[in-house]
Write a protein that holds these residues in place. Structure first.
Motif, PDB file in Angstrom:
ATOM      1  N   GLY A   1      56.251  69.670  18.324  1.00 41.08           N
ATOM      2  CA  GLY A   1      57.089  70.720  17.757  1.00 41.08           C
ATOM      3  C   GLY A   1      57.480  70.494  16.315  1.00 41.08           C
ATOM      4  O   GLY A   1      58.457  71.069  15.839  1.00 41.08           O
TER       5      GLY A   1
ATOM      6  N   GLY B   1      54.936  73.402  13.003  1.00 42.03           N
ATOM      7  CA  GLY B   1      55.199  74.825  12.754  1.00 42.03           C
ATOM      8  C   GLY B   1      53.960  75.691  12.605  1.00 42.03           C
ATOM      9  O   GLY B   1      54.074  76.889  12.326  1.00 42.03           O
ATOM     10  N   CYS B   2      52.756  75.132  12.811  1.00 34.39           N
ATOM     11  CA  CYS B   2      51.525  75.927  12.676  1.00 34.39           C
ATOM     12  C   CYS B   2      51.504  77.098  13.662  1.00 34.39           C
ATOM     13  O   CYS B   2      50.840  78.099  13.436  1.00 34.39           O
ATOM     14  CB  CYS B   2      50.296  75.052  12.941  1.00 34.39           C
TER      15      CYS B   2
ATOM     16  N   THR C   1      53.947  79.054  14.622  1.00 37.51           N
ATOM     17  CA  THR C   1      55.103  79.957  14.512  1.00 37.51           C
ATOM     18  C   THR C   1      54.698  81.427  14.654  1.00 37.51           C
ATOM     19  O   THR C   1      53.781  81.898  13.983  1.00 37.51           O
ATOM     20  CB  THR C   1      55.815  79.744  13.162  1.00 37.51           C
TER      21      THR C   1
ATOM     22  N   ASP D   1      62.402  87.024  16.041  1.00 36.50           N
ATOM     23  CA  ASP D   1      62.806  85.711  15.543  1.00 36.50           C
ATOM     24  C   ASP D   1      61.598  84.790  15.459  1.00 36.50           C
ATOM     25  O   ASP D   1      60.801  84.719  16.393  1.00 36.50           O
ATOM     26  CB  ASP D   1      63.819  85.057  16.492  1.00 36.50           C
ATOM     27  N   ALA D   2      61.507  84.054  14.350  1.00 40.98           N
ATOM     28  CA  ALA D   2      60.423  83.078  14.218  1.00 40.98           C
ATOM     29  C   ALA D   2      60.679  81.919  15.170  1.00 40.98           C
ATOM     30  O   ALA D   2      61.755  81.310  15.135  1.00 40.98           O
ATOM     31  CB  ALA D   2      60.356  82.573  12.786  1.00 40.98           C
ATOM     32  N   VAL D   3      59.716  81.632  16.031  1.00 40.41           N
ATOM     33  CA  VAL D   3      59.844  80.493  16.946  1.00 40.41           C
ATOM     34  C   VAL D   3      58.500  79.770  17.017  1.00 40.41           C
ATOM     35  O   VAL D   3      57.472  80.307  16.614  1.00 40.41           O
ATOM     36  CB  VAL D   3      60.265  80.916  18.378  1.00 40.41           C
ATOM     37  N   LYS D   4      58.556  78.554  17.537  1.00 42.06           N
ATOM     38  CA  LYS D   4      57.331  77.774  17.682  1.00 42.06           C
ATOM     39  C   LYS D   4      56.737  78.050  19.054  1.00 42.06           C
ATOM     40  O   LYS D   4      57.319  77.684  20.081  1.00 42.06           O
ATOM     41  CB  LYS D   4      57.637  76.292  17.482  1.00 42.06           C
TER      42      LYS D   4
ATOM     43  N   CYS E   1      54.434  76.787  20.591  1.00 41.70           N
ATOM     44  CA  CYS E   1      53.954  75.633  21.361  1.00 41.70           C
ATOM     45  C   CYS E   1      55.055  75.056  22.223  1.00 41.70           C
ATOM     46  O   CYS E   1      54.812  74.175  23.028  1.00 41.70           O
ATOM     47  CB  CYS E   1      53.430  74.548  20.425  1.00 41.70           C
ATOM     48  N   THR E   2      56.285  75.488  22.004  1.00 39.85           N
ATOM     49  CA  THR E   2      57.403  74.915  22.758  1.00 39.85           C
ATOM     50  C   THR E   2      58.126  76.017  23.503  1.00 39.85           C
ATOM     51  O   THR E   2      59.346  76.072  23.548  1.00 39.85           O
ATOM     52  CB  THR E   2      58.351  74.128  21.822  1.00 39.85           C
ATOM     53  N   MET E   3      57.324  76.931  24.050  1.00 40.62           N
ATOM     54  CA  MET E   3      57.884  78.029  24.812  1.00 40.62           C
ATOM     55  C   MET E   3      56.867  78.363  25.897  1.00 40.62           C
ATOM     56  O   MET E   3      55.661  78.452  25.632  1.00 40.62           O
ATOM     57  CB  MET E   3      58.087  79.221  23.878  1.00 40.62           C
TER      58      MET E   3
ATOM     59  N   ASN F   1      56.990  82.495   9.450  1.00 39.92           N
ATOM     60  CA  ASN F   1      58.359  82.044   9.199  1.00 39.92           C
ATOM     61  C   ASN F   1      58.904  82.720   7.938  1.00 39.92           C
ATOM     62  O   ASN F   1      60.036  83.201   7.918  1.00 39.92           O
ATOM     63  CB  ASN F   1      58.402  80.518   9.077  1.00 39.92           C
TER      64      ASN F   1
ATOM     65  N   ASP G   1      60.058  86.246   8.387  1.00 39.30           N
ATOM     66  CA  ASP G   1      61.353  86.268   9.080  1.00 39.30           C
ATOM     67  C   ASP G   1      62.484  85.857   8.126  1.00 39.30           C
ATOM     68  O   ASP G   1      63.574  86.435   8.148  1.00 39.30           O
ATOM     69  CB  ASP G   1      61.283  85.320  10.285  1.00 39.30           C
TER      70      ASP G   1
ATOM     71  N   GLY H   1      60.618  73.447   8.796  1.00 45.46           N
ATOM     72  CA  GLY H   1      59.933  73.371  10.085  1.00 45.46           C
ATOM     73  C   GLY H   1      58.448  73.693  10.004  1.00 45.46           C
ATOM     74  O   GLY H   1      57.809  73.930  11.032  1.00 45.46           O
ATOM     75  N   ASN H   2      57.911  73.718   8.809  1.00 48.32           N
ATOM     76  CA  ASN H   2      56.478  73.971   8.643  1.00 48.32           C
ATOM     77  C   ASN H   2      55.890  72.890   7.742  1.00 48.32           C
ATOM     78  O   ASN H   2      56.317  72.733   6.604  1.00 48.32           O
ATOM     79  CB  ASN H   2      56.228  75.333   7.990  1.00 48.32           C
TER      80      ASN H   2
ATOM     81  N   LEU I   1      60.743  70.987  27.389  1.00 45.23           N
ATOM     82  CA  LEU I   1      59.324  71.366  27.335  1.00 45.23           C
ATOM     83  C   LEU I   1      58.545  70.358  26.488  1.00 45.23           C
ATOM     84  O   LEU I   1      57.398  70.034  26.795  1.00 45.23           O
ATOM     85  CB  LEU I   1      59.161  72.785  26.777  1.00 45.23           C
TER      86      LEU I   1
ATOM     87  N   ASP J   1      65.005  72.847  12.879  1.00 44.81           N
ATOM     88  CA  ASP J   1      64.640  73.773  11.807  1.00 44.81           C
ATOM     89  C   ASP J   1      64.931  75.176  12.321  1.00 44.81           C
ATOM     90  O   ASP J   1      65.330  75.343  13.474  1.00 44.81           O
ATOM     91  CB  ASP J   1      63.168  73.605  11.428  1.00 44.81           C
TER      92      ASP J   1
ATOM     93  N   GLN K   1      63.160  77.637  13.279  1.00 43.72           N
ATOM     94  CA  GLN K   1      62.436  78.064  14.476  1.00 43.72           C
ATOM     95  C   GLN K   1      63.078  77.464  15.733  1.00 43.72           C
ATOM     96  O   GLN K   1      63.219  78.127  16.758  1.00 43.72           O
ATOM     97  CB  GLN K   1      60.951  77.651  14.390  1.00 43.72           C
TER      98      GLN K   1
END
Lengths: 158, 272, 774
Positions: A44, A47-48, A50, A56-59, A61-63, A110, A113, A132-133, B36, B101, B103
Motif C-alpha cells: 500500500g 499508489g500506482c 489509485t 474519493d481517491a483510494v488505493k 490494492c487495499t480494498m 490522485n 481528486d 502516497g504516490n 487487508l 496519505d 488515499q
C-alpha cells in the motif's frame, strides 16, 4: 468462496460474482478490463493503483471488491471525454510529468481528486498531498508543475 | 494473495457480534488498511471477514462542551475535515489529517486504527492523550485500560468498537516524526492540557505500545512550555530499537516532539 | 558538419512525447497488460537461507495440489541440459587465472548462496494455485556460514561462497603504477585517508520484473515477453543457456515501467520460465511481487573502499591510491563484474590532473543477491570516492573546497586528454562548467543564506561535486534501418530500447524534422528481435549518441536515395536539388517526399554508428540545512550545469537530469539495502526501503552547457541520464559535512539518516572538543 457485486466502472455497471479474496484492483483489471490501473508494491505504499471510489481517491490494492459493492468507480480509462484528454492528463503531457508511465495513472487519479477538493494549492501542499504516490523516474518537480497548472485551469473554469 | 475467507455483511452491530462469536477465527473489517495489508502478505488468515462498512450509525461526529464522540467507522479524512473536531480539538483534526496519505485517509477509520493498536499508529496517541473512552457494543473502556501491548487491547475477540469519546482539552498538540519509508510514527507525541496542573502526554511509535510519559506529564503540569518539555530527559529503557532508530534516539525524539507539540498547542497553525 | 546535422534534426526543440497518449490513458503495453491467451501462472520457491546445502526438495504434495500443472526444480533443468547464466569475462582472478564464479543456475540444485535464490518453480492454472502450492514444497537445508559485507568477505577466516574464489575474490583488476605512486605518497606534503562505503541500492522501478514465456506451436520456438533493456543481447545470453539457436527465441518488449540498468541483464527466472514453457508447450505468466523484487533483482553499488590522496603544499594532487572491495553478491550477474572493474574505472581520476594512480579492485563474492548495473553503474562509486577525498582533503589542508578543485582541474588546453585510466576525454571545459555552476547556484550568496539559516537556529552547509561520466561503448555500435513505404509511412528500426526515457520521441522527431514531414508519419520499431534485425540495447546513456547517430546515418542514406529519385523525376542533377521542408526543388520545379514515394515506391536505408566511450561531465552545488534537534537534512538548494554535448531534446534531457539527481539525492539521504549478519534481507519492502517521496525532494535548477560538443559523433551528443547519480551524492554529502564541520565530523557514510547525524552532533571528536573548549 464467492460474493455478488454490482459496481459501476467508468459509467458502466458490472454485475457479477467474484471471489471474496478479490482485490478491487484485480476486479478492475481482470473483470472490468481496465488495465490502466497497475500494482507497484504489496504494502500500500506506491499508489500506482489509485482510483476513485464514489469520488474519493483510494488505493485499489487495499480494498476488497466486495467492499466496493454498490460503488461507482472512476479509473484512468474513464477520465478522458469525447473532447479528448482530461485537463490533468493534458497538463502531465505538456509538463513532461511522466516518463515510464507506470505510476502515472495513480498519480493522475490522485491529482484529479486533489484539484477537485483543494482550491488553494501551492507547491508545498501538492508535494504533501501526493506523498502516497511513488514515482521513480521524474523526481516529482514536473508532476508538481502539471498539477499546479491543472489547478489553475480548474480555477479559471470554475 | 490472501488465503480464502468468507465475507459476511451483517445487518446490525448485534449481527456483527453474533458473526464474530460464531466463528472463532473471524475478524471485523473496518477500513481494512491494516487488516487487508496483513492478509495480502499472508500474515493474517481470518476464516471470516465481518464487514462493518455498511452499518448505519457507526460513522459520524458529535460534540458538546465536555467531549466529542466519533463513530468507529468515521474515516480519517472526515475527522480531519470535521468543523466540530477542528473547533473543539484542532490537534485531533491535524493528527487525523496526517495519518498515512490521503488515499489511506479516504478508507482508514478511527475504530480500525484503535482496535488494531499498531504500536506506530497515530490515533492511539490521541485516544490516550485525550483521556478517551472506547465505547464498544457492550461497554465503555477507559483509554488507560485499553492499550495492553503490541497489537493487543482490552477488546474481547467478539467485541466491536462502536465509537470513541475524546475529552475536550484546554489545549493540545500532536507532533510526529515519520519513519523515512513507511511514514508511520517513528515517534509521535500527543500532549494535552486539561486546565491547570492536569497534563497528559501520550507517546506512540517509540515503544511496543502507546504509553504515557510520566516525567513529561509532571514537568508540563508545572509549566506548559516547550522549554520545559525539551529539558526532560526521557529514558530509553524499554523503547524500540531497530534499523530506523535506536532506543536512545527515540527517547531523544520523544522530548523534541513533545516540545514541538506543546509549542503547537500554544499557537496552533493549520499544519503540523 | 556537426552543428549542421544537429540543426537539421531539430536539436534544441522539444517535440511532444509520442509515448504519452497511451501511457496517460491506461493503454500502456506493459507485459502484464499484454493479451496472451490461455496463460498458465508461475510462482517461485525461494531460499529462506542465505547459505546452505540443499539436502532434499520434496515436491510431491505440491505436484498433487489443486490446479498445479507442474513443479520444476534445478535437477530438472540440469538433466535437460540447461546451462548456467553467462557472465561478462572481463578480468582475471587475482592469481591471473580465469575467473571461476559459481555457476548461476536458473534454479539452484544442491546449494543456495543468497536468501531469495530461486529453488523451485510451480506452474498452475491460477496464480493462487501456484502460490498455495509453494507452501507444500519441503526443502531440507543444511545451513552454512554466511558472509555479507565485501570487506569482511576478504578476511582470511571468512566463510567461502564458492570454491573458485580464494578469499572470496572472484575477479581482480589493477590500474596505475604502484611503485611510482608509493614514491609520490612517501614525499607528499599531505596525505588524506578515508575509508568509506558506497552502500547497496535497489533500482526499484515502479514496474517489477514481469514475464510471459510462451511456446509458439506453429513455429516450434519460444517467445519471451519481458521488459528487457537490451533484447538482442538478452536473446543471445538466454539462448546460450537453453542451448538453442538465437533464432529459436524471440524477445518482445512492450512498454517498460522503468529499468535503470536493473532490467538490462537476463534473469534466472526468465530461463526457468522459458524452460517450463518449452516443456509444457504452454504460455506462462509471472510478475514479481515487490518483496521478490527486493530479494532477487540485481542490486546496485555496494563498494567498500580505502582511499588515499597525496597533495603537495599548494594542494595539488600528486597521486591517488584506492583499494576497492566491490560486492558482487553470490553470483556474477552478466554485467556485475563489468560495473566493478570496467565502467567506474574509466573515470577513476575524474576531471582532475592526477599524476599517478594505484588502484586495486577486488570483486568479492558474498551471500547476498547479485549486484548489477544500476543507473551510473560504477561511475557514482568512482566519483564519490574522489570527491569525498577532495572535501576531506580541503578540510585538512584548510583550503576552500572550490579552490582545491579548481587548481586541480584538467584545463581546456589539455583536451583531448589522456587520463591515466587510459581513457581519452574527447571534449570538455571543466573550469568553465565549474564557474557556470557556481553562477547558477549563486555561490556568492551562500554566506548570506548560511547566516540566515543560522539565525533560524539551523545548521547550514554547501557542497560541490565536479563529475565526469563515461557513456557506454561496450559493444559500441547500433544499427538502424528505415523503411519508407509508398503510402508515406516511415518505419525506423532500432535495437535500442524505449523504457520511459522517451527515446522513441527523440528518434521520431529527428527523422521527421530532417525529412520536413509531420511526426505522425514516423513509426519507431523497437523491442522485437524478429522485427529489428540487429542492435545492442539501451544502457550507459548510449541510446542517443550511438543509436541516434545511427538514425542520422540512416536518415541521410534515405535522403540520398530520395534525392536520386527526385532528380530523375524532376529531370535534374541530384546535386542541384535543394531539399527543404519535405520537398526537393530545383528552379521552379519541386516534388514533396510523399508524392515522390507514391510515384516511385518504397525505400529502404541503413545506418550504423560505432563510437568510443565519450565523457559527459558537469558540476553540481548543493546547500543543505540540518535541524540540530533531530538531525533531519533538508536540501535547501540544488543547482548545477551539465555538459551532455549537443542537447537534441531539451525537455527529455532535463527530465533525465532531474530523475537521476533525485536518485542521487536518495542515495545520499535515504536508501539502503540492508542484510543482517545471517544474510536475511531487512529492507524487503517500501515499508523499510525509503524511496523518496515528493515532499522530501527539492526543486532543481540545473542547466546545460553546449559549448563543448562531442567530436566523435554526428550529433555532437555525449549522452544524458546518469550524471545525476554521479554528481548528487557527493554534493549532498559535502553540504551536510560542511554543515557539521563545527562538530569535527569529516565523513559519514551514506545514507545520512537523521540518527547518524544526531549522533555525530552529540559525540564531537576529541579535536573538536578541544576547539569548543578554547
Amino acid at each position: 468462496m464467492k460474493t455478488a457485486v454490482s459496481i459501476i466502472v467508468n459509467d458502466r455497471r458490472c454485475e457479477t460474482e467474484v471471489p471474496t479474496t478479490m482485490l478491487l484492483v484485480d476486479f478492475l483489471r481482470e473483470v472490468a478490463g481496465s488495465k490502466g490501473t497497475v500494482v507497484g508494491c504489496d504494502t500500500g505504499q506506491c499508489g500506482c493503483c489509485t482510483v476513485h471510489v464514489d469520488g474519493d481517491a483510494v488505493k485499489s490494492c487495499t480494498m476488497l471488491t466486495a467492499q466496493a459493492d454498490g460503488a461507482s468507480i472512476l479509473t484512468i480509462e474513464g477520465l478522458a471525454s469525447a473532447d479528448g484528454m482530461h485537463p490533468m492528463q493534458r497538463a502531465f503531457h505538456e509538463h513532461h510529468a511522466l516518463q515510464c508511465g507506470y505510476c502515472t495513472a495513480g498519480i493522475v487519479m490522485n491529482a484529479v481528486d486533489i484539484v477537485t477538493k483543494h482550491h488553494e494549492l501551492d507547491e508545498r501542499t501538492i508535494r504533501r498531498l501526493i506523498e502516497g504516490n511513488l514515482c521513480r523516474c521524474t523526481g516529482y518537480s514536473n508532476i508538481v508543475d502539471a498539477i499546479l497548472e491543472a489547478a489553475r485551469e480548474a480555477k479559471r473554469g470554475a | 494473495m490472501m488465503y480464502e475467507f468468507a465475507y459476511v455483511r451483517p445487518a446490525s452491530l448485534e449481527d456483527a457480534v453474533r458473526a464474530l462469536r460464531m466463528h472463532s477465527e473471524a475478524k471485523p473489517l473496518a477500513g481494512g488498511m491494516s487488516l487487508l495489508s496483513a492478509m495480502k502478505l499472508r500474515l493474517a488468515a481470518p476464516t471470516h471477514l465481518v464487514d462493518l462498512g455498511r452499518l448505519d450509525g457507526l460513522a459520524g461526529i458529535a460534540g458538546n462542551n465536555q467531549a466529542i464522540t466519533i463513530g468507529a467507522m468515521t474515516r480519517h479524512a472526515d475527522v480531519a475535515a470535521s468543523p466540530i473536531v477542528r473547533e473543539a480539538i484542532p490537534a485531533l483534526a491535524v493528527l487525523a489529517g496526517d495519518i498515512g496519505d490521503r488515499q489511506v485517509r479516504h478508507r482508514g477509520t478511527l475504530g480500525g486504527s484503535v482496535a488494531n493498536a499498531d504500536p506506530a499508529a497515530c490515533y492511539p496517541a490521541a485516544v490516550l492523550g485525550l483521556a478517551g473512552t472506547i465505547i464498544t457494543d457492550r461497554r465503555h473502556i477507559g483509554s488507560d485500560d485499553f492499550f495492553r501491548g503490541l497489537y493487543e487491547t482490552a477488546l474481547e475477540t467478539d467485541e466491536i468498537v462502536a465509537a470513541v469519546e475524546f475529552t475536550r482539552p484546554a489545549r493540545a498538540g500532536y507532533m510526529k516524526f515519520p519513519h523515512p519509508a513507511s511514514r508511520f510514527a517513528l515517534v509521535g507525541v500527543f500532549v494535552a492540557e486539561f486546565g491547570a496542573g492536569n497534563v497528559r502526554v501520550a507517546v506512540t511509535g517509540a515503544g511496543p505500545r502507546v504509553f504515557r510519559e510520566a516525567r513529561l506529564e509532571a514537568a508540563l503540569a508545572k509549566e506548559f512550555t516547550p522549554t520545559v518539555a525539551s529539558a526532560v530527559a526521557v529514558s530509553a529503557e524499554g523503547l524500540n530499537s531497530d534499523r530506523a532508530a535506536s532506543a536512545e534516539y527515540r527517547a531523544h525524539l520523544v522530548s523534541v516532539m513533545a516540545a514541538r507539540a506543546v509549542a503547537w498547542a500554544l499557537a496552533p497553525t493549520s499544519q503540523s | 558538419m556537426d552543428a549542421e546535422i544537429a540543426r537539421a534534426v531539430g536539436a534544441g526543440s522539444s517535440a511532444p512525447r509520442i509515448e504519452d497518449a497511451r501511457l496517460l490513458t491506461g493503454k500502456a503495453r506493459y507485459v502484464e497488460n499484454l493479451d496472451v491467451s490461455g496463460c498458465l501462472f508461475a510462482a517461485f520457491l525461494r531460499s529462506t537461507h542465505a547459505h546452505a546445502c540443499i539436502k532434499s526438495i520434496d515436491t510431491t504434495r505440491a505436484v498433487a495440489a489443486p490446479g498445479v500443472v507442474a513443479v520444476f526444480t534445478g535437477v530438472d533443468l540440469l538433466e535437460a541440459g540447461v546451462g548456467p547464466l553467462p557472465f561478462h569475462e572481463v578480468v582475471q582472478r587475482e592469481d591471473g587465472g580465469p575467473m571461476q564464479p559459481p555457476a548461476r543456475l536458473a534454479l539452484a540444485s544442491d546449494r543456495v548462496r543468497f536468501s531469495g535464490e530461486a529453488i523451485a518453480l510451480v506452474i498452475a492454472q491460477t496464480r493462487r494455485a501456484a502460490l498455495d502450492a509453494l507452501e507444500h514444497i519441503q526443502v531440507d537445508y543444511d545451513p552454512l556460514p554466511v558472509v555479507v559485507r565485501a570487506r569482511m568477505a576478504h578476511a582470511e577466516d571468512a566463510p567461502l561462497v564458492a570454491d573458485g574464489a580464494p578469499r572470496n575474490v572472484v575477479g581482480f583488476m589493477r590500474i596505475g603504477d604502484k611503485a611510482k605512486t608509493d614514491a609520490v605518497f612517501a614525499r607528499a606534503a599531505h596525505v588524506t585517508r578515508l575509508s568509506l562505503t558506497n552502500q547497496r541500492l535497489s533500482a526499484s522501478p515502479m514496474e517489477t520484473r514481469s514475464v510471459i514465456a510462451s511456446w509458439d506451436r506453429d513455429r516450434n520456438r519460444l517467445t519471451l515477453f519481458a521488459g528487457n533493456q537490451a533484447p538482442h543481447m538478452a536473446r543471445e545470453q538466454i539462448a546460450r543457456c537453453l542451448g538453442i539457436p538465437n533464432d529459436d527465441l524471440r524477445i518482445v518488449v512492450g512498454d517498460i515501467g522503468g529499468g535503470f540498468g536493473m532490467k538490462l541483464v537476463p534473469y534466472p527466472e526468465e530461463v526457468a520460465l522459458l524452460f517450463a514453457a518449452r516443456s509444457l508447450k504452454a504460455s506462462i505468466r509471472w510478475k514479481a511481487d515487490r518483496t521478490e523484487s527486493f530479494l532477487s533483482d540485481t542490486h546496485g553499488r555496494d563498494h567498500d573502499t580505502d582511499a588515499e590522496m597525496a597533495f603537495d603544499r599548494e594542494g595539488r594532487i600528486l597521486g591517488v591510491r584506492m583499494r576497492v572491495w566491490a560486492n558482487m553478491g553470490a553470483y556474477l550477474s552478466f554485467f556485475g563484474i563489468t560495473v566493478a572493474t570496467g565502467s567506474g574505472n574509466r573515470v577513476v581520476s575524474g576531471v582532475y590532473r592526477i599524476p599517478t594512480l594505484d588502484v586495486e579492485v577486488r570483486a568479492m563474492l558474498t551471500n547476498t543477491a547479485p549486484v548489477g548495473p544500476y543507473r551510473g553503474a560504477g561511475r557514482p562509486e568512482a566519483i564519490y570516492r574522489l570527491e569525498r577525498l577532495l572535501d576531506v582533503g580541503a578540510a585538512e589542508l584548510g583550503m576552500d573546497p572550490v579552490t582545491l578543485r579548481r587548481i586541480n582541474l584538467i584545463t581546456p588546453d589539455a583536451i583531448p586528454y589522456l587520463a591515466n585510466s587510459g581513457q581519452i576525454y574527447e571534449s570538455g571545459n571543466f573550469p568553465r562548467i565549474l564557474d557556470q555552476a557556481l553562477a547558477v547556484a549563486d555561490w556568492a550568496g551562500f554566506d548570506a543564506r548560511r547566516e540566515a539559516a543560522r539565525a533560524r537556529g539551523q545548521l547550514y552547509g554547501g557542497g560541490i561535486c565536479c563529475h565526469i561520466d563515461t557513456t557506454s561503448g561496450i559493444r559500441p555500435f547500433e544499427q538502424v534501418g528505415i523503411v519508407a513505404n509508398a503510402l508515406g509511412r516511415i518505419d525506423v528500426f532500432s535495437g535500442t530500447q524505449a523504457m520511459g526515457q522517451g527515446i522513441a520521441t527523440v528518434y521520431a522527431s529527428m527523422v521527421a524534422t530532417r525529412l520536413g514531414i509531420p511526426i505522425d508519419h514516423i513509426n519507431i520499431v523497437q523491442g522485437d528481435t524478429d522485427r529489428v534485425p540487429d542492435g545492442v540495447g539501451s544502457y550507459g546513456s548510449r541510446s542517443l549518441f550511438i543509436g541516434g547517430s545511427a538514425v542520422v546515418q540512416a536518415t541521410e542514406a534515405l535522403v540520398d536515395v530520395l534525392r536520386q529519385r527526385a532528380a530523375a523525376v524532376l529531370a535534374s542533377n541530384s546535386g542541384d536539388l535543394i531539399f527543404e521542408a519535405g520537398r526537393f526543388a530545383v528552379a521552379d520545379r519541386s516534388i514533396g517526399i510523399f508524392e515522390l514515394l507514391a510515384r516511385t515506391g518504397g525505400v529502404e536505408a541503413q545506418g550504423r554508428h560505432e563510437s568510443k566511450f565519450v565523457f559527459p561531465n558537469g558540476c553540481y552545488v548543493c546547500e543543505a540545512e540540518i535541524d540540530p534537534e533531530t538531525g533531519v537534512v533538508t536540501i535547501a538548494r540544488f543547482s548545477g550545469v551539465d555538459d551532455v554535448g549537443t542537447v537534441i531534446h531539451p525537455m527529455i534531457v532535463h527530465g533525465q537530469v532531474q530523475g537521476s539527481i533525485a536518485q542521487g539525492i536518495a542515495q545520499a539521504l535515504y536508501e539502503e539495502v540492508v542484510y543482517d549478519d545471517e544474510g536475511q534481507l531487512l529492507s524487503a519492502s517500501f515499508m523499510d526501503y525509503a524511496l523518496p517521496r515528493a515532499d522530501v525532494l527539492p526543486r532543481l535548477s540545473v542547466e546545460t552547457d553546449e559549448t563543448s560538443i562531442c567530436p566523435t559523433n554526428p550529433l555532437g551528443a555525449k549522452g544524458a541520464g546518469e550524471a545525476g547519480c554521479l554528481g548528487a551524492p557527493p554534493a549532498v554529502v559535502g553540504a551536510v559535512m560542511d554543515a557539521l564541520a563545527k562538530f569535527g565530523v569529516r565523513h559519514l557514510d551514506m545514507p545520512l539518516t537523521p540518527e547518524k547525524i544526531w549522533r555525530a552532533m552529540r559525540t564531537p571528536t576529541p579535536a573538536c572538543r578541544a576547539e569548543m573548549r578554547s
